[in-house]
Design an enzyme around this catalytic site. Structure first.
Site, PDB file in Angstrom:
ATOM      1  N   CYS A 274      -3.106   6.891  37.083  1.00 25.85           N
ATOM      2  CA  CYS A 274      -1.678   6.631  36.868  1.00 25.85           C
ATOM      3  C   CYS A 274      -1.209   6.848  35.434  1.00 25.85           C
ATOM      4  CB  CYS A 274      -1.348   5.219  37.313  1.00 25.85           C
ATOM      5  SG  CYS A 274      -1.879   4.915  38.987  1.00 25.85           S
TER       6      CYS A 274
HETATM    7  C1  UGA Z   1      -1.601   1.006  36.610  1.00 27.26           C
HETATM    8  C2  UGA Z   1      -0.556  -0.108  36.442  1.00 27.26           C
HETATM    9  O1  UGA Z   1      -1.139  -1.236  35.789  1.00 27.26           O
HETATM   10  C3  UGA Z   1       0.011  -0.538  37.780  1.00 27.26           C
HETATM   11  O2  UGA Z   1       1.040  -1.498  37.584  1.00 27.26           O
HETATM   12  C4  UGA Z   1       0.594   0.702  38.466  1.00 27.26           C
HETATM   13  O3  UGA Z   1       1.124   0.394  39.740  1.00 27.26           O
HETATM   14  C5  UGA Z   1      -0.513   1.726  38.643  1.00 27.26           C
HETATM   15  O4  UGA Z   1      -1.026   2.082  37.349  1.00 27.26           O
HETATM   16  C6  UGA Z   1       0.081   2.930  39.337  1.00 27.26           C
HETATM   17  O5  UGA Z   1       0.931   3.599  38.757  1.00 27.26           O
HETATM   18  O6  UGA Z   1      -0.206   3.139  40.529  1.00 27.26           O
HETATM   19  P1  UGA Z   1      -4.201   1.066  37.271  1.00 27.26           P
HETATM   20  O7  UGA Z   1      -4.167   2.485  36.850  1.00 27.26           O
HETATM   21  O8  UGA Z   1      -4.826   0.722  38.557  1.00 27.26           O
HETATM   22  O9  UGA Z   1      -2.702   0.458  37.327  1.00 27.26           O
HETATM   23  O10 UGA Z   1      -5.011   0.254  36.178  1.00 27.26           O
HETATM   24  P2  UGA Z   1      -4.722  -0.695  34.943  1.00 27.26           P
HETATM   25  O11 UGA Z   1      -5.321  -2.002  35.214  1.00 27.26           O
HETATM   26  O12 UGA Z   1      -3.306  -0.684  34.576  1.00 27.26           O
HETATM   27  O13 UGA Z   1      -5.591   0.021  33.809  1.00 27.26           O
HETATM   28  C7  UGA Z   1      -5.361   1.360  33.414  1.00 27.26           C
HETATM   29  C8  UGA Z   1      -6.241   1.731  32.227  1.00 27.26           C
HETATM   30  O14 UGA Z   1      -5.813   1.059  31.052  1.00 27.26           O
HETATM   31  C9  UGA Z   1      -7.713   1.355  32.401  1.00 27.26           C
HETATM   32  O15 UGA Z   1      -8.530   2.419  31.943  1.00 27.26           O
HETATM   33  C10 UGA Z   1      -7.898   0.130  31.524  1.00 27.26           C
HETATM   34  O16 UGA Z   1      -9.188  -0.016  31.018  1.00 27.26           O
HETATM   35  C11 UGA Z   1      -6.911   0.424  30.410  1.00 27.26           C
HETATM   36  N1  UGA Z   1      -6.406  -0.798  29.739  1.00 27.26           N
HETATM   37  C12 UGA Z   1      -5.624  -1.680  30.392  1.00 27.26           C
HETATM   38  C13 UGA Z   1      -6.731  -1.004  28.402  1.00 27.26           C
HETATM   39  O17 UGA Z   1      -7.447  -0.196  27.773  1.00 27.26           O
HETATM   40  N2  UGA Z   1      -6.237  -2.134  27.760  1.00 27.26           N
HETATM   41  C14 UGA Z   1      -5.438  -3.021  28.413  1.00 27.26           C
HETATM   42  O18 UGA Z   1      -5.011  -4.011  27.769  1.00 27.26           O
HETATM   43  C15 UGA Z   1      -5.137  -2.798  29.755  1.00 27.26           C
END
Ligand code: UGA
Length: 525
Positions: A274
């Site tokens: 995403c």
């Molecule tokens: C993300 C959004 O959080 C959802 O709200 C959205 O619906 C989704 O994309 C989508 O568009 O379908 P997702 O990709 O499943 O969800 O995962 P996240 O938990 O958001 O993490 C994304 C990336 O960011 C991961 O690699 C994670 O490690 C990284 N991340 C996240 C960080 O490096 N730091 C943070 O503080 C949070």
């Protein structure tokens, strides 16, 4: 209105999770796929991919008869009153979203609509740039059905906000539902369905037009990606100041009521299906509209650099990585999933490979995906069957994904198995006590004396200082660094040779900066 029947077109994360949750809330749901294997798997009560809690709920709803997978879109549409388009919109090389599946699905729905007498509502659920529902989906629906949107059928756009690994929870308890509506009747129909799904849960329903709803999705994802790149850049600055811990700093930043610290965890960079795709898509969308998306470009650039930065940290600890055994703990883009799409591990493995390191990796779920599809034959990498096997004889261990089972590992295990327990913690899972017990520990966002230990870092620091002191310009620095790469001479020598600085001035600067007779970094100068 009678209880509507639901069709979900698409059986990926977005589609199948919604289908299972709606079915679990008492609705009859048909989920359609073009893939006979997937249909078979779902109807056998299993999800075709791993997602926490999903198998259980698919099994329950298939057994009760409320969820049924069907092959092809027509049967699903003919049986339902509200249809959700939940197909993928992957990135094209240009960064734009690929709308082929959206178009094919819209046409198929339109063709089925031709044979439907009752009013029904089409809901776009996939991530699509503003204007897509009105300018792409509706014309295809009208063309294929010979009917009129707003008169014969309704249209809404309702983005999803679920996170992989927490998709079931997020669909069961969303913080809000956004409904973009073509007209009031469409919005009323979808709102009444959503109110029933989330009855008693106090989920705010926000209604707006189609384009605004489409933009909300990009707004949320790019904002969160921006948070992550912001904190990763802050972390890099913090790392150069021994004693600073960015995780402590975030507690202080987040104590301001205007700032939410929830997505300010510095790490190896964001991955997944995403954030990378949506940042790219919005950049390309902005450009097509004549807007230069400077901030979004930087968000992407900082994220790209973070993988190289992890490898630079390993180099600062080990010197050259050639022939060194590096153990990667974690491959998936985040814990709780086997998804490898845009995972930082892929970029990190590539950087390590180009530096001729020997890579061994372990992940509790993602190895088959990594081996068969994502890291395939492009780089040499061995996959370990256990954490222990991965750590055995390693010169360095990099934590890439914060799986719970890594968090509980005692420092003694690293000390016992590794050649020397050098840990590069890309997710900051180990505390002070752990850090004291291993041979060497570097964490993202944790200040370190060694932050300048590699040759590149010393050169960059010296060069930056000369620019800052006004002794050379940035262009001259870049030119000298280029020259240095070509001829292998020292940076100082190249600056003098190119006539950018006088030898006397440089020596005086080095003396003031590093003290007489104390020239550690100037060895490389
Ligand atoms: C993300 C959004 O959080 C959802 O709200 C959205 O619906 C989704 O994309 C989508 O568009 O379908 P997702 O990709 O499943 O969800 O995962 P996240 O938990 O958001 O993490 C994304 C990336 O960011 C991961 O690699 C994670 O490690 C990284 N991340 C996240 C960080 O490096 N730091 C943070 O503080 C949070």
């Amino acid at each position: 209105m009678k209880k509507p029947k639901i069709a979900i077109l698409g059986t990926g994360y977005v589609g199948l999770v919604a289908a299972a949750v709606f079915a679990d809330r008492g609705f009859t749901v048909f989920t359609s796929s073009e893939d006979a294997e997937k249909v078979k798997t779902i109807n056998a009560g299993r999800a075709p991919f791993y997602e926490k809690d999903l198998d259980e709920i698919v099994e329950r709803t298939v057994k009760s008869g409320s969820l049924k997978a069907v092959l092809g879109r027509r049967e699903a549409v003919l049986n339902a009153d509200i249809f959700f388009i939940a197909v993928g919109t992957p990135s094209l090389l240009s960064g734009e979203a690929d709308l082929r599946l959206i178009k094919a699905t819209s046409t198929a729905i339109g063709e089925a609509l031709k044979d439907k007498k009752e009013y029904s509502v089409v809901v776009a659920r996939s991530t699509i740039v503003p204007g897509t529902t009105r300018n792409v989906i509706i014309p295809l629906l009208e063309q294929a059905s010979g009917k009129k949107a707003g008169k014969d059928f309704g249209v809404c756009m309702s983005p999803e906000f679920l996170r992989q690994g927490a998709a079931v929870h997020d669909t069961q308890s969303p913080d809000s539902v956004v409904i973009g509506e073509f007209d009031k009747r469409s919005g009323d129909t979808l709102e009444s369905f959503c109110s029933e799904v989330y009855k008693g849960q106090n989920v705010p329903i926000l209604r707006m037009n189609l384009e605004s709803a489409e933009m909300v999705k990009y707004g949320r994802n790019t904002f969160l990606a921006m948070n992550i790149s912001y904190i990763n850049e802050m972390a890099r600055i913090a790392e150069t100041i021994p004693g600073i811990d960015i995780y402590e700093v975030v507690k202080g930043i987040g104590a301001d009521w205007r700032i939410n610290p929830a997505f300010l965890n510095a790490g190896c960079g964001y991955g997944g299906s995403c954030f990378p795709k949506d940042v790219k898509a919005l950049i390309s969308f902005a450009r097509l509209r004549g807007v230069e998306p400077n901030l979004l470009e930087s968000v992407e650039e900082v994220n790209e650099q973070q993988a190289a930065h992890m490898v630079a940290m390993a180099k600062q600890e080990l010197g050259s990585l050639k022939g060194k055994r590096v153990a990667l703990l974690g491959l998936s883009f985040k814990p709780g999933t086997d998804d490898m799409r845009e995972a930082p591990s892929i970029k990190i493995a590539n950087h390590l490979y180009s530096q001729e390191a020997e890579i061994t990796a372990y992940d509790p779920k993602a190895i088959p995906n990594a081996r068969d599809r994502f890291i395939r034959d492009t780089i040499k990498i061995s996959y370990a069957n256990s954490i222990e096997e991965c750590l055995k004889d390693a010169d360095c261990c990099m934590i890439i994904t914060e799986w719970d089972e890594f968090k509980e590992l005692p420092p003694e295990l690293f000390n016992k198995l590794m050649k020397r327990s050098v840990i590069i913690d890309g997710r900051r899972i180990y505390d002070e006590k752990f850090r004291q017990k291993v041979a060497s520990y570097r964490g993202i966002g944790l200040g370190s004396e060694n932050a300048y230990a590699s040759e590149e870092s010393v050169l960059v620091r010296l060069g930056e200082k000369l620019v800052h002191a006004g002794l050379i310009t940035r262009m001259q620095l870049n030119r000298a660094l280029e020259e240095q790469k070509k001829n292998g001479d020292l940076l100082g020598a190249n600056l003098i040779k190119l006539g950018f600085i006088k030898e006397k001035v440089l020596l005086q600067f080095l003396k003031e900066e590093y003290g007489i007779g104390k020239r550690p970094p100037s060895q490389q100068v």
